[in-house]
Scaffold this motif. Structure first.
Motif, PDB file in Angstrom:
ATOM      1  N   VAL A 111      47.373  46.946  48.456  1.00 31.20           N
ATOM      2  CA  VAL A 111      46.474  45.853  48.641  1.00 31.20           C
ATOM      3  C   VAL A 111      46.387  44.958  47.285  1.00 31.20           C
ATOM      4  CG1 VAL A 111      44.587  44.790  49.336  1.00 31.20           C
ATOM      5  CG2 VAL A 111      44.973  47.242  50.405  1.00 31.20           C
TER       6      VAL A 111
ATOM      7  N   TRP B 285      49.099  43.131  46.785  1.00 26.98           N
ATOM      8  CA  TRP B 285      49.300  41.623  47.852  1.00 26.98           C
ATOM      9  C   TRP B 285      48.710  40.466  47.899  1.00 26.98           C
ATOM     10  CZ3 TRP B 285      45.908  40.250  51.770  1.00 26.98           C
ATOM     11  CH2 TRP B 285      47.014  39.746  52.760  1.00 26.98           C
ATOM     12  N   ILE B 286      46.972  41.070  47.267  1.00 21.92           N
ATOM     13  CA  ILE B 286      46.642  40.461  46.515  1.00 21.92           C
ATOM     14  C   ILE B 286      46.743  38.563  45.645  1.00 21.92           C
ATOM     15  CG2 ILE B 286      43.718  39.156  45.854  1.00 21.92           C
ATOM     16  CD1 ILE B 286      42.830  41.813  47.745  1.00 21.92           C
TER      17      ILE B 286
END
Length: 79
Positions: A12, A15-16
């Motif tokens: 995550v 991805w951010i």
């Protein structure tokens, strides 16, 4: 279970980070191409009377019998 949770958090975070990076790239103006150096036109070429070397007229040394590639060749030919 902890390994799965750590992997999920890292995925995550990546991805951010990539999404924010892509937004920055989209917002930035495109880079300007580098300025090309000016290309000079063709130059007149002359031949050294002493050794036969061809060189640009702007680099040649003038003498009594014509153009030379250096002062040494001018003095040798005119001596």
């Amino acid at each position: 279970m902890k390994f799965l949770l750590v992997t999920l958090v890292v995925a995550v975070a990546i991805w951010i980070w990539r999404r924010n990076r892509q937004e920055e790239l989209d917002a930035a103006p495109p880079p300007r191409p580098a300025a090309r150096p000016a290309v000079k036109g063709p130059q007149e070429m002359v031949r050294c009377v002493h050794c036969g070397l061809h060189l640009p007229a702007s680099d040649a040394v003038s003498g009594r019998h014509g153009s030379y590639c250096s002062d040494l060749h001018r003095s040798a030919a005119e001596a």
